[in-house]
Design a protein around this motif. Structure first.
Motif, PDB file in Angstrom:
ATOM      1  N   MET A   1      -5.362   4.988  -3.776  1.00  0.00           N
ATOM      2  CA  MET A   1      -4.610   4.939  -2.531  1.00  0.00           C
ATOM      3  C   MET A   1      -4.299   3.490  -2.143  1.00  0.00           C
ATOM      4  N   LEU A   2      -5.227   2.581  -2.396  1.00  0.00           N
ATOM      5  CA  LEU A   2      -5.001   1.192  -2.014  1.00  0.00           C
ATOM      6  C   LEU A   2      -3.856   0.558  -2.794  1.00  0.00           C
ATOM      7  N   SER A   3      -3.743   0.899  -4.076  1.00  0.00           N
ATOM      8  CA  SER A   3      -2.637   0.332  -4.870  1.00  0.00           C
ATOM      9  C   SER A   3      -1.281   0.832  -4.355  1.00  0.00           C
ATOM     10  N   VAL A   4      -1.229   2.080  -3.916  1.00  0.00           N
ATOM     11  CA  VAL A   4       0.011   2.627  -3.365  1.00  0.00           C
ATOM     12  C   VAL A   4       0.334   1.948  -2.034  1.00  0.00           C
ATOM     13  N   LEU A   5      -0.676   1.736  -1.198  1.00  0.00           N
ATOM     14  CA  LEU A   5      -0.453   1.026   0.069  1.00  0.00           C
ATOM     15  C   LEU A   5       0.032  -0.407  -0.167  1.00  0.00           C
ATOM     16  N   ARG A   6      -0.538  -1.073  -1.175  1.00  0.00           N
ATOM     17  CA  ARG A   6      -0.070  -2.429  -1.508  1.00  0.00           C
ATOM     18  C   ARG A   6       1.389  -2.398  -1.923  1.00  0.00           C
ATOM     19  N   ALA A   7       1.776  -1.394  -2.716  1.00  0.00           N
ATOM     20  CA  ALA A   7       3.177  -1.265  -3.138  1.00  0.00           C
ATOM     21  C   ALA A   7       4.083  -1.004  -1.934  1.00  0.00           C
ATOM     22  N   ASP A   8       3.615  -0.194  -0.993  1.00  0.00           N
ATOM     23  CA  ASP A   8       4.383   0.068   0.228  1.00  0.00           C
ATOM     24  C   ASP A   8       4.590  -1.232   1.009  1.00  0.00           C
ATOM     25  N   LEU A   9       3.533  -2.019   1.134  1.00  0.00           N
ATOM     26  CA  LEU A   9       3.639  -3.290   1.863  1.00  0.00           C
ATOM     27  C   LEU A   9       4.531  -4.300   1.131  1.00  0.00           C
ATOM     28  N   ARG A  10       4.450  -4.342  -0.193  1.00  0.00           N
ATOM     29  CA  ARG A  10       5.334  -5.236  -0.960  1.00  0.00           C
ATOM     30  C   ARG A  10       6.793  -4.850  -0.761  1.00  0.00           C
ATOM     31  N   ALA A  11       7.066  -3.535  -0.753  1.00  0.00           N
ATOM     32  CA  ALA A  11       8.441  -3.083  -0.522  1.00  0.00           C
ATOM     33  C   ALA A  11       8.913  -3.491   0.867  1.00  0.00           C
ATOM     34  N   LYS A  12       8.033  -3.398   1.847  1.00  0.00           N
ATOM     35  CA  LYS A  12       8.392  -3.801   3.207  1.00  0.00           C
ATOM     36  C   LYS A  12       8.625  -5.312   3.273  1.00  0.00           C
ATOM     37  N   GLN A  13       7.829  -6.092   2.532  1.00  0.00           N
ATOM     38  CA  GLN A  13       8.025  -7.537   2.483  1.00  0.00           C
ATOM     39  C   GLN A  13       9.400  -7.873   1.906  1.00  0.00           C
ATOM     40  N   VAL A  14       9.791  -7.179   0.855  1.00  0.00           N
ATOM     41  CA  VAL A  14      11.108  -7.395   0.247  1.00  0.00           C
ATOM     42  C   VAL A  14      12.203  -7.025   1.234  1.00  0.00           C
ATOM     43  N   LEU A  15      12.064  -5.878   1.883  1.00  0.00           N
ATOM     44  CA  LEU A  15      13.055  -5.424   2.862  1.00  0.00           C
ATOM     45  C   LEU A  15      13.234  -6.452   3.972  1.00  0.00           C
ATOM     46  N   TYR A  16      12.147  -6.902   4.551  1.00  0.00           N
ATOM     47  CA  TYR A  16      12.237  -7.824   5.669  1.00  0.00           C
ATOM     48  C   TYR A  16      12.626  -9.238   5.238  1.00  0.00           C
ATOM     49  N   GLY A  17      12.472  -9.545   3.957  1.00  0.00           N
ATOM     50  CA  GLY A  17      12.899 -10.837   3.446  1.00  0.00           C
ATOM     51  C   GLY A  17      14.395 -10.927   3.246  1.00  0.00           C
ATOM     52  N   GLY A  18      15.066  -9.762   3.234  1.00  0.00           N
ATOM     53  CA  GLY A  18      16.513  -9.746   3.028  1.00  0.00           C
ATOM     54  C   GLY A  18      16.875 -10.375   1.703  1.00  0.00           C
TER      55      GLY A  18
END
Length: 173
Positions: A1-18
């Motif tokens: 579950m933690l690896s999936v949460l990390r992937a979710d957060l990385r995707a959000k970082q990319v999104l917010y980085g534009g």
């Protein structure tokens, strides 16, 4: 579950980085929708362990605190991002691939016992409705307020009511 949460957060970082570099992890953690995804992942883990009644607790917390309803048995791959969770409703039998990004007030629902299957790298705009036993292909984009009732081919843009597809959309999110 933690690896999936990390992937979710990385995707959000990319999104917010534009178009620039990804934003910091603390900013991604504090962004709108992060708590909703965390509660969804908790409910999914509990449901996956056969503890569906216990999974109702994070389900209800998500409803109360974030204004979104995601069915206890819904499944999404790593990189799931709720950009703004208010008004999001996802049926329990929905399946989504990796890197699915949803704006506010998106409904992904059942029609006559059949729910959508979403591929990888999907973006669904604010207020869009995706209803019934259809497929949304990899890399597809669904425009704001679109009503999708038929399959969306890979890489296509679906817009309108009912949605019509325009092939060959290769733009970044």
């Amino acid at each position: 579950m933690l690896s999936v949460l990390r992937a979710d957060l990385r995707a959000k970082q990319v999104l917010y980085g534009g178009d620039g570099p990804p934003v910091s992890l603390p900013r991604a953690l504090m962004a709108d929708g992060t708590l909703a995804v965390l509660l969804f992942r908790c409910q999914s883990a509990l449901s996956g362990l056969g503890l569906a009644p216990l999974a109702l607790l994070p389900h209800l917390l998500n409803k109360w605190f974030n204004g979104c309803v995601i069915g206890v048995h819904a499944r999404f791959g790593p990189g799931f991002v709720l950009i703004h969770p208010i008004g999001v409703v996802i049926n329990s039998s929905v399946r989504g691939g990796c890197n699915v990004w949803l704006e506010s007030s998106v409904v992904i629902g059942d029609n006559r016992g059949r729910s959508p299957v979403l591929g990888d790298d999907i973006f669904i705009g604010s207020g869009a409705k995706v209803i019934g036993g259809l497929m949304v292909g990899d890399g597809a984009r669904i425009g704001a307020n679109a009503v999708v009732l038929k399959d969306v081919p890979a890489g296509a843009l679906a817009v309108g009511v009912p949605a019509a597809c325009r092939p060959g959309v290769n733009e970044d999110r």
